[in-house]
Design a protein around this motif. Structure first.
Motif, mmCIF file in Angstrom:
data_model
loop_
_atom_site.group_PDB
_atom_site.id
_atom_site.type_symbol
_atom_site.label_atom_id
_atom_site.label_comp_id
_atom_site.label_asym_id
_atom_site.label_seq_id
_atom_site.Cartn_x
_atom_site.Cartn_y
_atom_site.Cartn_z
ATOM 1 N N VAL A 284 0.867 -1.174 0.000
ATOM 2 C CA VAL A 284 0.000 0.000 0.000
ATOM 3 C C VAL A 284 0.902 1.222 0.000
ATOM 4 O O VAL A 284 1.594 1.491 0.986
ATOM 5 C CB VAL A 284 -0.931 0.026 1.225
ATOM 6 C CG1 VAL A 284 -1.769 1.298 1.226
ATOM 7 C CG2 VAL A 284 -1.841 -1.206 1.235
ATOM 8 N N GLY A 285 0.914 1.953 -1.112
ATOM 9 C CA GLY A 285 1.838 3.078 -1.211
ATOM 10 C C GLY A 285 3.267 2.588 -1.150
ATOM 11 O O GLY A 285 3.688 1.757 -1.957
ATOM 12 N N ASP A 286 4.031 3.060 -0.152
ATOM 13 C CA ASP A 286 5.416 2.621 0.011
ATOM 14 C C ASP A 286 5.561 1.630 1.156
ATOM 15 O O ASP A 286 6.666 1.393 1.644
ATOM 16 C CB ASP A 286 6.341 3.826 0.223
ATOM 17 C CG ASP A 286 6.003 4.616 1.487
ATOM 18 O OD1 ASP A 286 4.992 4.297 2.145
ATOM 19 O OD2 ASP A 286 6.745 5.566 1.810
ATOM 20 N N HIS A 287 4.450 1.038 1.599
ATOM 21 C CA HIS A 287 4.478 0.115 2.736
ATOM 22 C C HIS A 287 4.239 -1.307 2.265
ATOM 23 O O HIS A 287 3.358 -1.558 1.437
ATOM 24 C CB HIS A 287 3.382 0.492 3.742
ATOM 25 C CG HIS A 287 3.322 -0.422 4.921
ATOM 26 N ND1 HIS A 287 4.085 -0.226 6.052
ATOM 27 C CD2 HIS A 287 2.585 -1.541 5.156
ATOM 28 C CE1 HIS A 287 3.830 -1.173 6.925
ATOM 29 N NE2 HIS A 287 2.926 -1.992 6.410
ATOM 30 N N ILE A 288 5.002 -2.256 2.810
ATOM 31 C CA ILE A 288 4.782 -3.669 2.514
ATOM 32 C C ILE A 288 4.663 -4.433 3.814
ATOM 33 O O ILE A 288 5.369 -4.158 4.787
ATOM 34 C CB ILE A 288 5.901 -4.254 1.634
ATOM 35 C CG1 ILE A 288 5.565 -5.714 1.291
ATOM 36 C CG2 ILE A 288 7.264 -4.155 2.292
ATOM 37 C CD1 ILE A 288 6.318 -6.268 0.118
ATOM 38 N N ASP A 289 3.729 -5.386 3.836
ATOM 39 C CA ASP A 289 3.491 -6.170 5.040
ATOM 40 C C ASP A 289 2.799 -7.461 4.637
ATOM 41 O O ASP A 289 2.333 -7.611 3.503
ATOM 42 C CB ASP A 289 2.612 -5.374 6.012
ATOM 43 C CG ASP A 289 2.729 -5.862 7.452
ATOM 44 O OD1 ASP A 289 3.446 -6.852 7.698
ATOM 45 O OD2 ASP A 289 2.100 -5.247 8.333
ATOM 46 N N ASP A 290 2.724 -8.407 5.565
ATOM 47 C CA ASP A 290 1.964 -9.627 5.335
ATOM 48 C C ASP A 290 0.506 -9.399 5.701
ATOM 49 O O ASP A 290 0.197 -8.601 6.593
ATOM 50 C CB ASP A 290 2.533 -10.778 6.164
ATOM 51 C CG ASP A 290 3.806 -11.330 5.560
ATOM 52 O OD1 ASP A 290 3.736 -12.375 4.896
ATOM 53 O OD2 ASP A 290 4.873 -10.708 5.731
ATOM 54 N N PHE A 291 -0.390 -10.090 5.018
ATOM 55 C CA PHE A 291 -1.793 -10.074 5.412
ATOM 56 C C PHE A 291 -2.246 -11.499 5.681
ATOM 57 O O PHE A 291 -1.652 -12.468 5.198
ATOM 58 C CB PHE A 291 -2.680 -9.408 4.362
ATOM 59 C CG PHE A 291 -2.888 -10.216 3.101
ATOM 60 C CD1 PHE A 291 -3.883 -11.180 3.026
ATOM 61 C CD2 PHE A 291 -2.097 -9.998 1.978
ATOM 62 C CE1 PHE A 291 -4.092 -11.916 1.868
ATOM 63 C CE2 PHE A 291 -2.295 -10.741 0.816
ATOM 64 C CZ PHE A 291 -3.293 -11.695 0.768
ATOM 65 N N GLU A 292 -3.301 -11.633 6.472
ATOM 66 C CA GLU A 292 -3.867 -12.933 6.787
ATOM 67 C C GLU A 292 -5.356 -12.762 7.035
ATOM 68 O O GLU A 292 -5.897 -11.657 6.895
ATOM 69 C CB GLU A 292 -3.181 -13.526 8.013
ATOM 70 C CG GLU A 292 -3.278 -12.641 9.234
ATOM 71 C CD GLU A 292 -2.426 -13.139 10.394
ATOM 72 O OE1 GLU A 292 -2.606 -12.609 11.509
ATOM 73 O OE2 GLU A 292 -1.586 -14.031 10.192
ATOM 74 N N LYS A 293 -6.018 -13.842 7.395
ATOM 75 C CA LYS A 293 -7.444 -13.806 7.673
ATOM 76 C C LYS A 293 -7.759 -12.720 8.702
ATOM 77 O O LYS A 293 -7.116 -12.631 9.737
ATOM 78 C CB LYS A 293 -7.907 -15.167 8.202
ATOM 79 C CG LYS A 293 -9.372 -15.242 8.539
ATOM 80 C CD LYS A 293 -9.748 -16.636 9.024
ATOM 81 C CE LYS A 293 -11.216 -16.721 9.401
ATOM 82 N NZ LYS A 293 -11.596 -18.096 9.836
ATOM 83 N N GLY A 294 -8.755 -11.885 8.382
ATOM 84 C CA GLY A 294 -9.145 -10.808 9.280
ATOM 85 C C GLY A 294 -8.527 -9.466 8.949
ATOM 86 O O GLY A 294 -8.923 -8.449 9.518
#
Length: 294
Positions: free
Chosen positions: A50-60
């Motif tokens: 999202v924009g310049d941010h990266i992260d993991d996503f999971e359920k919820g």
């Protein structure tokens, strides 16, 4: 798959839209559009930018984004094997922010909602008590019709506008410097990095994905993202390492190897540079947050 300015399905007579996703994997490319968007992941996991941010996503995972904020949710590699036991489910709510502002123009609520939309320019992840309440509202809005659906929608925005249960995603000074042509190129680059971050990736290789020379690619990447390619790759790897440290009992060395590092010293250095903690300190911290005190 070329990225594009996504058609959200909004128009003059349909100014908010509920979309449901039930697929083997998410297939939207890196893109942006003129609508606001609330994304709820109901099943599945992977990485999001999202924009310049990266992260993991999971359920919820629950995220609010403002207009023209580039983003992509991409599932981990296992989803592309199309196993019958693995599906991705999500609900996405698109809406025109001007619709809301026009409805409440001149009221005290307008200032509060405008503040929410300003925050949404960076993207926010919604957590804690507000997250639980929003899940209830999503269930209600799926079942509602007509004015009742609009009422639930406005209640969701009211709830978000007064909540402190949010974390910003894109950096404070982030602004979208990309054109539609740029998103096509970055879609290829980001998908390649998310798929292959655990392997050695040379500058020549990633520049080839972008169909540019290494020197031109480095300048281009920095100009569009405000960070170097190397820094961005480290963020992907450390994000994945955090996921592993939270979710299992792998040794620190195994976490490093799974995240694309074959040198423990290098892994520890990059981890501390990004999070100001060592991997073992991070694991201890997150476990203390989820385990009840004696």
């Amino acid at each position: 798959m070329k990225a594009r300015l996504i058609d959200t399905g909004l128009h003059a007579n349909r100014q908010f839209r509920l979309k449901t996703v039930d697929e083997y994997y998410l297939n939207s490319p890196f893109h942006f559009h003129e609508a606001c968007e609330i994304v709820l992941i109901e099943e599945g996991y992977g990485k999001r930018i999202v924009g310049d941010h990266i992260d993991d996503f999971e359920k919820g995972d629950l995220v609010l984004m403002g207009p023209n904020l580039p983003h992509i949710w991409q599932n981990d590699n296992v989803y592309f094997q199309k196993r019958k036991t693995m599906r991705v489910k999500a609900t996405v709510l698109y809406f025109d922010p001007s619709l809301v502002l026009n409805l409440i123009a001149g009221s005290e609520a307008a200032v509060i909602i405008q503040s929410l939309f300003t925050k949404a320019r960076r993207g926010v992840v919604i957590k804690h008590a507000t997250h639980s309440l929003m899940l209830q509202r999503f269930a209600e809005i799926r079942a509602a019709e007509g004015l009742k659906r609009m009422s639930v929608f406005l209640d969701m925005l009211d709830m978000l506008s007064t909540s402190n249960d949010i974390e910003f995603l894109a950096s404070e000074n982030y602004h979208n410097a990309m054109t539609i042509k740029d998103t096509g190129r970055f879609n290829a680059v980001y998908q390649f990095l998310i798929t292959n971050f655990h392997q050695e990736i040379s500058l020549d290789e990633i520049a080839g994905v972008a169909k540019m020379s290494p020197t031109a690619f480095c300048r281009y990447f920095k100009a569009r993202t405000n960070k170097s390619f190397v820094s961005f790759l480290q963020e992907i790897r450390i994000s994945h390492a955090c996921k592993l440290l939270r979710s299992n009992d792998l040794s620190i060395m195994d976490v490093a190897l799974e995240s694309g590092y074959n040198n423990l010293v290098n892994f520890n250095k990059n981890f501390r540079n990004i999070l100001s903690l060592s991997p073992s300190e991070y694991r201890k911290k997150v476990r203390a947050e989820v385990e009840p005190s004696a």
